[in-house]
Structures are given as C-alpha cells and as structure tokens.
Design a protein around this motif. Structure first.
Motif, PDB file in Angstrom:
ATOM      1  N   TRP A  22       0.810  -1.211   0.000  1.00  0.00           N
ATOM      2  CA  TRP A  22       0.000   0.000   0.000  1.00  0.00           C
ATOM      3  C   TRP A  22       0.845   1.263   0.000  1.00  0.00           C
ATOM      4  O   TRP A  22       0.376   2.329  -0.440  1.00  0.00           O
ATOM      5  CB  TRP A  22      -0.942  -0.026   1.198  1.00  0.00           C
ATOM      6  CG  TRP A  22      -1.925  -1.155   1.119  1.00  0.00           C
ATOM      7  CD1 TRP A  22      -1.998  -2.236   1.950  1.00  0.00           C
ATOM      8  CD2 TRP A  22      -2.939  -1.337   0.123  1.00  0.00           C
ATOM      9  NE1 TRP A  22      -2.993  -3.088   1.550  1.00  0.00           N
ATOM     10  CE2 TRP A  22      -3.596  -2.561   0.418  1.00  0.00           C
ATOM     11  CE3 TRP A  22      -3.361  -0.615  -0.981  1.00  0.00           C
ATOM     12  CZ2 TRP A  22      -4.638  -3.053  -0.335  1.00  0.00           C
ATOM     13  CZ3 TRP A  22      -4.406  -1.106  -1.745  1.00  0.00           C
ATOM     14  CH2 TRP A  22      -5.033  -2.306  -1.428  1.00  0.00           C
ATOM     15  N   LEU A  23       2.067   1.171   0.468  1.00  0.00           N
ATOM     16  CA  LEU A  23       2.955   2.331   0.398  1.00  0.00           C
ATOM     17  C   LEU A  23       3.399   2.615  -1.035  1.00  0.00           C
ATOM     18  O   LEU A  23       3.740   3.746  -1.373  1.00  0.00           O
ATOM     19  CB  LEU A  23       4.196   2.109   1.275  1.00  0.00           C
ATOM     20  CG  LEU A  23       3.977   2.229   2.776  1.00  0.00           C
ATOM     21  CD1 LEU A  23       5.181   1.707   3.538  1.00  0.00           C
ATOM     22  CD2 LEU A  23       3.700   3.680   3.159  1.00  0.00           C
ATOM     23  N   ARG A  24       3.429   1.573  -1.851  1.00  0.00           N
ATOM     24  CA  ARG A  24       3.844   1.665  -3.250  1.00  0.00           C
ATOM     25  C   ARG A  24       5.239   2.269  -3.351  1.00  0.00           C
ATOM     26  O   ARG A  24       6.201   1.636  -3.007  1.00  0.00           O
ATOM     27  CB  ARG A  24       2.799   2.423  -4.063  1.00  0.00           C
ATOM     28  CG  ARG A  24       1.408   1.778  -3.996  1.00  0.00           C
ATOM     29  CD  ARG A  24       0.429   2.384  -4.955  1.00  0.00           C
ATOM     30  NE  ARG A  24      -0.933   1.873  -4.705  1.00  0.00           N
ATOM     31  CZ  ARG A  24      -1.391   0.687  -5.114  1.00  0.00           C
ATOM     32  NH1 ARG A  24      -0.608  -0.118  -5.799  1.00  0.00           N
ATOM     33  NH2 ARG A  24      -2.629   0.301  -4.833  1.00  0.00           N
ATOM     34  N   TYR A  25       5.360   3.507  -3.817  1.00  0.00           N
ATOM     35  CA  TYR A  25       6.683   4.101  -4.020  1.00  0.00           C
ATOM     36  C   TYR A  25       7.096   5.035  -2.885  1.00  0.00           C
ATOM     37  O   TYR A  25       8.086   5.751  -2.999  1.00  0.00           O
ATOM     38  CB  TYR A  25       6.708   4.870  -5.347  1.00  0.00           C
ATOM     39  CG  TYR A  25       6.489   3.988  -6.547  1.00  0.00           C
ATOM     40  CD1 TYR A  25       7.515   3.194  -7.052  1.00  0.00           C
ATOM     41  CD2 TYR A  25       5.244   3.924  -7.166  1.00  0.00           C
ATOM     42  CE1 TYR A  25       7.311   2.365  -8.150  1.00  0.00           C
ATOM     43  CE2 TYR A  25       5.026   3.099  -8.261  1.00  0.00           C
ATOM     44  CZ  TYR A  25       6.071   2.323  -8.753  1.00  0.00           C
ATOM     45  OH  TYR A  25       5.868   1.498  -9.840  1.00  0.00           O
ATOM     46  N   SER A  26       6.351   5.020  -1.783  1.00  0.00           N
ATOM     47  CA  SER A  26       6.656   5.908  -0.663  1.00  0.00           C
ATOM     48  C   SER A  26       7.511   5.191   0.377  1.00  0.00           C
ATOM     49  O   SER A  26       7.460   3.970   0.516  1.00  0.00           O
ATOM     50  CB  SER A  26       5.361   6.412  -0.008  1.00  0.00           C
ATOM     51  OG  SER A  26       4.583   7.139  -0.936  1.00  0.00           O
ATOM     52  N   GLU A  27       8.258   5.978   1.128  1.00  0.00           N
ATOM     53  CA  GLU A  27       9.146   5.436   2.147  1.00  0.00           C
ATOM     54  C   GLU A  27       8.374   4.871   3.332  1.00  0.00           C
ATOM     55  O   GLU A  27       8.656   3.772   3.804  1.00  0.00           O
ATOM     56  CB  GLU A  27      10.104   6.533   2.617  1.00  0.00           C
ATOM     57  CG  GLU A  27      11.024   6.123   3.754  1.00  0.00           C
ATOM     58  CD  GLU A  27      11.806   7.296   4.296  1.00  0.00           C
ATOM     59  OE1 GLU A  27      12.930   7.085   4.761  1.00  0.00           O
ATOM     60  OE2 GLU A  27      11.272   8.427   4.265  1.00  0.00           O
ATOM     61  N   GLY A  28       7.414   5.619   3.827  1.00  0.00           N
ATOM     62  CA  GLY A  28       6.636   5.168   4.975  1.00  0.00           C
ATOM     63  C   GLY A  28       7.491   4.861   6.180  1.00  0.00           C
ATOM     64  O   GLY A  28       7.301   3.855   6.863  1.00  0.00           O
ATOM     65  N   LYS A  29       8.426   5.754   6.492  1.00  0.00           N
ATOM     66  CA  LYS A  29       9.449   5.448   7.488  1.00  0.00           C
ATOM     67  C   LYS A  29       8.877   5.043   8.843  1.00  0.00           C
ATOM     68  O   LYS A  29       9.179   3.964   9.349  1.00  0.00           O
ATOM     69  CB  LYS A  29      10.384   6.648   7.656  1.00  0.00           C
ATOM     70  CG  LYS A  29      11.448   6.423   8.726  1.00  0.00           C
ATOM     71  CD  LYS A  29      12.314   7.646   8.927  1.00  0.00           C
ATOM     72  CE  LYS A  29      13.282   7.418  10.077  1.00  0.00           C
ATOM     73  NZ  LYS A  29      14.135   8.597  10.324  1.00  0.00           N
ATOM     74  N   THR A  30       8.058   5.898   9.434  1.00  0.00           N
ATOM     75  CA  THR A  30       7.578   5.610  10.786  1.00  0.00           C
ATOM     76  C   THR A  30       6.738   4.338  10.816  1.00  0.00           C
ATOM     77  O   THR A  30       6.893   3.501  11.718  1.00  0.00           O
ATOM     78  CB  THR A  30       6.761   6.798  11.317  1.00  0.00           C
ATOM     79  OG1 THR A  30       7.584   7.967  11.319  1.00  0.00           O
ATOM     80  CG2 THR A  30       6.277   6.525  12.734  1.00  0.00           C
ATOM     81  N   LEU A  31       5.875   4.165   9.834  1.00  0.00           N
ATOM     82  CA  LEU A  31       5.021   2.979   9.779  1.00  0.00           C
ATOM     83  C   LEU A  31       5.860   1.710   9.683  1.00  0.00           C
ATOM     84  O   LEU A  31       5.661   0.751  10.444  1.00  0.00           O
ATOM     85  CB  LEU A  31       4.070   3.076   8.590  1.00  0.00           C
ATOM     86  CG  LEU A  31       3.216   1.835   8.293  1.00  0.00           C
ATOM     87  CD1 LEU A  31       2.298   1.535   9.468  1.00  0.00           C
ATOM     88  CD2 LEU A  31       2.417   2.026   7.012  1.00  0.00           C
ATOM     89  N   VAL A  32       6.813   1.681   8.760  1.00  0.00           N
ATOM     90  CA  VAL A  32       7.626   0.481   8.554  1.00  0.00           C
ATOM     91  C   VAL A  32       8.518   0.221   9.757  1.00  0.00           C
ATOM     92  O   VAL A  32       8.694  -0.926  10.181  1.00  0.00           O
ATOM     93  CB  VAL A  32       8.448   0.614   7.256  1.00  0.00           C
ATOM     94  CG1 VAL A  32       9.387  -0.570   7.096  1.00  0.00           C
ATOM     95  CG2 VAL A  32       7.527   0.719   6.044  1.00  0.00           C
ATOM     96  N   ASN A  33       9.094   1.278  10.325  1.00  0.00           N
ATOM     97  CA  ASN A  33       9.921   1.095  11.529  1.00  0.00           C
ATOM     98  C   ASN A  33       9.110   0.513  12.677  1.00  0.00           C
ATOM     99  O   ASN A  33       9.592  -0.336  13.442  1.00  0.00           O
ATOM    100  CB  ASN A  33      10.538   2.425  11.950  1.00  0.00           C
ATOM    101  CG  ASN A  33      11.733   2.813  11.112  1.00  0.00           C
ATOM    102  OD1 ASN A  33      11.749   2.577   9.905  1.00  0.00           O
ATOM    103  ND2 ASN A  33      12.735   3.390  11.723  1.00  0.00           N
ATOM    104  N   ASP A  34       7.871   0.966  12.812  1.00  0.00           N
ATOM    105  CA  ASP A  34       7.030   0.435  13.882  1.00  0.00           C
ATOM    106  C   ASP A  34       6.672  -1.027  13.641  1.00  0.00           C
ATOM    107  O   ASP A  34       6.611  -1.820  14.584  1.00  0.00           O
ATOM    108  CB  ASP A  34       5.746   1.265  14.000  1.00  0.00           C
ATOM    109  CG  ASP A  34       5.983   2.634  14.637  1.00  0.00           C
ATOM    110  OD1 ASP A  34       7.102   2.850  15.151  1.00  0.00           O
ATOM    111  OD2 ASP A  34       5.065   3.466  14.608  1.00  0.00           O
TER     112      ASP A  34
END
Length: 685
Positions: A505-517
């Motif tokens: 769902w992030l596709r081409y975005s980093e999504g740093k906080t979400l992925v780190n969590d």
C-alpha cells in the motif's frame, strides 16, 4: 591624510602580499575526536589572555635596544583574540558619522573613534594610528586617535587556537578549519557547512540579503572560519566574522591532516557477528569495507540515497542501515535536522533499477545541488542492483560521477555491473547463493556502521530469512536469537506478512515511521508495534485467502517428466487486480499451498498479458540462465527479468506470451530435481 599613513616605517601598503597564517603550534585542526567529551585543550582564549607580543615577528630594521612604541599591523584574518587594550594599531576609516569615525584594524575587528578622541578630520579610506581603549561586554570596541612621531611597526598574523567542531559551545568566539561541504544561498545569509572530520557545522555569512557572501569560496575548498557560536532553530551555528581560504603549501598540509582524520574516524568498530557462519565469513570483510565507505561519505557531508526492493527482505535490509546511518549522521552534524536532509530511502517495485527510478533520483539529486548547494548523493542499492539490467541506469548516473554501491543476493552479472560500482557485496561472488539474504547481510552492515544499535536488530535476520524463504542452515540460530529477543516463530512470520502488506500500500513511498514500527527498529512504542503487526498481518491473511479462493478453480496442473508438479494460472483473467496481494505475492502464496499439499517438487507460474512470475521448490530452475536462453531463441519477444535459481519474474512482448510460456515449460521439464532447494521444512510448524 595625516603623517601616520601607509608608507610609515614597517607598515604594509596595499601592494604587499598578505601574510599567510601558519598552523598554530601545538594544535591539530583535523585531529580525530572519539565519542568522549571534548577536553579543555579545545577552548579558545579571549581577548584578555591573548598577548600581542608573543611570537610576533619583530621589525627586521629594529635593534634589540629599540624602545620606540610598537604599532601593530594586523593581517586581514585577525580576530578579537589577536588584539588587547592599550595597544596601538594601524587602522583604516570605513565610515564617518556625526559622533566619530568607524575604523577597521582587520577584516573582522572594527570599532569607533569617538569625536571627543579625534585629533584630525578623516575621510573613508584614510589610515592612521589608533589605541585600543576598551572592549565592551557587548563586543563593541572603542579606539582613541593617537599622534606618534616615531614608532616601529610589527605585523601580526592570525594564529588562533583551532577549535574542533564537535564540542562547540554557544556564546563562544571560535576559529575552525575544515572543508566546505555545502554552500547554500538563502534569502538572507549564505550558509556554508564546514567539516573538520570531528563534525560538520553550519556557518552563516552575511553580505546583503540574498547576496552570496565570499563568492570566491566553493564546495570542496579548505577554509579557516572565525566567529561566534550561536543557536539557530535548535542547532549550533557559527555567525561568521571571517572566512579565509587555505591555499598554497598549507592547503596540502591541511588536506593531508583532514584525510588522515577522516580515515581514522571512518574505520568501523570491531563487532562480533550475531551468529557464527562459515559461509558468511568472506562476505563480512566486504561489508566492513562498505561500512567504512558509508561512514566516510557521512563525514564528507555527502547525502545518501537508498533504493531497495519493496518486499520483506528488502525492508529488513534497508531499515537497519537507515537507522544506523541516521544515528551516525547525528553524531557528525550539529544540525538536528541533518538526518532528514541527508538520507533518503525509497522502495523499488521492479527487481532491477528502472530508468523511471533513476531519472527521478537524478532529478532529485541535481535539484538538491542547485537549490541547497549539496554534493551529489551516494546511491546505495539493497536487495537489488547486481544484474545487467541495472547497467543503463548506472550509466546514466555515471554522467554525473555519482558513487554507487550494491548489496544484493540475486544472481549477479559482475562483469557488467562492477565497472560501474564503487562496492559490490553479493554471496554469489563467493560461490554462495540466495540463502544468505540481503537482510541478513545488512543487519551486520548496520552494526558495523553504528555499534550502539547492537541488541536492537537481533530479530531482523529471522524476519528476512523467513520472508525470503531462506534454506540456510543457520536459520535455526537466527530464530533462536529472535526468540531470545521476545519473538517466537509465529511472531516473526507475522512481522514479515505485515511488512509485505504495508509495502504494497505504500507503493513508491518510504513510509518510514510505519515500517519502523512494524519491524520494531527505532520504534518508541512496543505496544503499538504489537497491535500494528496483528492488524496488518490479519488483513494480509484475509486478502490472501480471498485471492486464492478466486483462483482455485482456474489453476492448471500437469506432471512433468521429472515428476515435478507444474501449476500455472492466468492472473489477468482470474485474480483480483490492483489490490493485495500483487501478482508476485499471489503466485508465491499459491505455490506455498501446493508445496504443503503435495510434499513433492513444485513449480508455479503466475502470468499476465506481458509478465510471468516464477516459483519453484525442490527444482533447480536457474531463472537467470533461462532468461538468457529465451532471448536467444525468441529475440522478437523482448524477454527481460531474472531473480534467483528458484524465484524470479520476467517481462515480454504481449503478442508472444504463448510462445514464451511454452518455451519456459519445456525448460522447466528439463530442470534438475534438487531436494536441497526444498523450502518445505521452512514452511512447516
């Protein structure tokens, strides 16, 4: 002009060369600073403890008995530490006002001669002798006009105590030496970032609003900067009083000191591997070399841009490296926002570096250089970047001399990519294979970059291994590490599923906080991590079940001559489109169900109008070789792609789909059965 003007005995006139300030005795401008607190020897003296008569070259024409008054002629880069009260100085008028005249005794030291103390009338540009009367608490300097009929001149060269960037204190006047690593023009001052290997600090120089200060100084120059340390937007900044290029012989000496200091600080610490693994040993030295290169990149003030495969293993590779590098950036830069400005992580959907991605990256890099005066970035490819298909993108970056490194466990084309890479880490280079996942390698890389994160990453190699179906014998060791950190096997599998779901769902975005969590690396709320993983993994399982139900009646099956099962399905016709799971994940999940059902060697093909996703278990497909053969046999089909020996994807011309799929099936029928490549034991409880 008065009789005390240029041309007096010993006075340097405008045609004489400015004296070059030698390095202060007993100081090392680029001495390496470790993680200890700075010592007292970095403090800078104030005007009250600077003796203008120490180490001052005497007038060569003066005799030892010469008791005439001394008038000091300051070099242009002299600062307040080089002056003292009651001393005489040659001064030049820079402004005339009703209440007196403003004079310069150097580029950085100016003050007022009040009208009550003036002996004569002066115009801008006139030179005369002044006496320093007072240095006030607010920094203002008061001078007196003096009439001396007979005196001697001594030249003062600026030799300040050099302060290291690391350990700067607000409200102090300092001098630093270092390399300009960024020059940014704002609507107000010009901001120079200066690195001395102990750290990097912003230096604000003001000429006029929006006008470039010190236009002769560029990124890459070595400079000496003097000024006051202030706090601006929660970060330390030097308000520049003087900035002088270091040139000639001193440039070579200073660069040698800087290089030595950077080499010393870039050297990774010695850390033991998380698990003992003979197959990993030769790769570890390559990872150490890359850690050194990345630490050096940070010390040189160069931005870092990471591209990684958008799957579980790719994120298990990228997140620890990001965490480690951002920590290291923060120890180098005085700006608290530096990690955000200097590190960028982006996922790549394709199993190679696409021209679309490299064009975006290059445009971002050139824009950053033009707008912010940054160096062009270092590109780090993770779980991607080892194949011939990456070459066009790399060649595009080569036009701008952008350094590139790749850590990958896909089957590489070293002859094609290595001439374009500054570093290449891949288990295949040591006769190993994809069982050593990129996530496993990058956890060790992160620990080499920043040893302080040791203990935060113990569960990550297990997540990477299960996400990428690693058959490594050390998976049991990694699972034990994860269990000791509080993650049992089900927890590890759930984290992998949650990562994959978030990546979709992030596709081409980093999504740093979400992925780190989700991965629980740099996460500040353990309860949120657990709730998030539970929610995302359950949603992923629900969507996978729905997809497999839609496919169930449309999967074709046949038994190959090798006795392997072959399953194939048209995903364009019978799968939900534009939702989770994507074609690759759909094919993988279908494949896993058939492996569990049969317990035999299995090959699965999920295909669409112009692509095919390939999975095998217990069969040595060698997908990169198959792609090469398909191109030779069906050149008009435009086949491209690759992967591992048992996992891969290909693209082709839509009108030749039938020929490509049938040729693939023929090659799979001839593939060798290899029980060592079975993942059944990994998938079992």
């Amino acid at each position: 002009m008065t009789d005390q003007t240029a041309g007096d005995s010993g006075t340097r006139d405008d045609s004489s060369p400015e004296p070059e300030a030698e390095h202060a005795e007993g100081t090392d401008a680029f001495e390496y600073v470790d993680d200890a607190e700075p010592t007292d020897d970095t403090d800078v003296g104030t005007a009250s403890d600077a003796s203008a008569e120490e180490d001052v070259p005497a007038d060569p024409g003066a005799s030892p008995e010469d008791d005439r008054p001394v008038v000091y002629d300051l070099a242009p880069d002299c600062t307040r530490v080089d002056v003292e009260t009651d001393a005489y100085y040659h001064a030049e008028v820079n402004g005339v006002v009703e209440y007196g005249v403003f004079v310069d005794v150097s580029d950085a030291v100016s003050g007022l001669v009040h009208e009550s103390n003036l002996e004569n009338d002066y115009d801008v540009g006139d030179r005369f002798v002044v006496e320093l009367e007072e240095i006030r608490e607010n920094g203002d300097i008061a001078f007196d006009d003096v009439s001396l009929t007979d005196y001697r001149t001594e030249i003062i060269e600026h030799e300040p105590a050099i302060t290291r960037v690391r350990g700067l204190e607000p409200a102090t006047n300092v001098t630093i030496e270092g390399e300009v690593v960024q020059a940014k023009q704002t609507g107000g001052p010009t901001i120079f970032a200066v690195s001395d290997a102990s750290g990097i600090v912003s230096c604000a120089a003001f000429e006029e609003a929006g006008v470039r200060a010190y236009p002769e100084i560029s990124v890459g120059d070595l400079v000496r900067v003097g000024g006051d340390v202030e706090i601006r937007e929660d970060a330390l900044q030097i308000e520049v009083e003087s900035m002088t290029p270091i040139s000639g012989d001193r440039d070579g000496e200073a660069r040698a000191r800087l290089e030595s200091a950077i080499e010393e600080r870039a050297e990774p610490r010695d850390v033991d591997p998380l698990v003992e693994w003979d197959a990993f040993a030769p790769i570890r030295e390559d990872l150490r070399d890359l850690a050194r290169l990345l630490r050096r990149t940070v010390l040189e003030g160069r931005p870092i841009r990471v591209r990684h495969h958008a799957d579980g293993d790719g994120m298990c590779a990228a997140i620890p490296v990001q965490h480690a590098l951002e920590n290291f950036v923060q120890t180098v830069h005085e700006d608290l926002d530096a990690p955000r400005h200097l590190f960028k992580r982006l996922p790549s959907k394709a199993p190679y570096y696409e021209m679309e991605d490299v064009t975006r990256d290059l445009n971002f890099a050139l824009d950053g250089q033009a707008r912010h005066g940054q160096k062009l970035p270092f590109l780090l490819m993770l779980d991607n970047g080892s194949t011939e298909e990456d070459v066009p993108a790399y060649e595009n970056l080569a036009h701008y001399d952008i350094p590139i490194a790749a850590v990958d466990h896909h089957h590489p084309d070293p002859e094609a990519v290595e001439p374009l890479l500054d570093a290449h880490v891949n288990p295949y280079l040591y006769d190993e294979d994809y069982r050593i996942t990129t996530g496993m390698m990058c956890v060790e890389l992160a620990r080499l970059i920043d040893p302080t994160i040791d203990g935060e990453l113990n569960h990550v190699p297990a997540v990477a291994g299960l996400s990428d179906r690693s058959k490594a014998e050390t998976m049991s060791d990694y699972l034990e590490l994860a269990d000791a950190a509080g993650y049992d096997r089900d927890d590890v599998l759930d984290i992998g599923e949650a990562l994959d779901y978030a990546a979709h769902w992030l596709r081409y975005s980093e999504g740093k906080t979400l992925v780190n969590d989700v991965l629980n690396v740099g996460c500040e709320d353990a309860d949120r991590h657990e709730r998030l993983v539970e929610f995302l993994s359950e949603r992923a399982e629900r969507d996978v079940d729905r997809q497999l139900s839609a496919l169930d009646g449309h999967v074709e099956h046949e038994r190959l001559a090798s006795e392997a099962h072959l399953y194939r399905v048209d995903l364009d016709e019978y799968a939900h489109r534009f939702t989770y799971p994507a074609p690759g994940k759909t094919t993988g999940e279908l494949h896993d169900t058939r492996v569990q059902e049969t317990g035999d060697p299995v090959i699965t093909i999920g295909y669409g109008p112009d692509f095919a996703v390939l999975r095998s278990d217990g069969v040595r497909l060698d997908i990169p070789r198959m792609v090469t053969e398909l191109n030779d046999e069906l050149p008009e089909a435009g086949v491209s792609g690759g992967g591992h020996l048992v996992v891969g994807s290909i693209k082709f011309v839509k009108g030749r789909r039938e020929e490509v799929i049938e040729s693939l099936v023929e090659k799979m029928a001839d593939a060798e059965i290899d029980e060592a490549l079975s993942s059944a034991t990994v998938l079992e409880e």
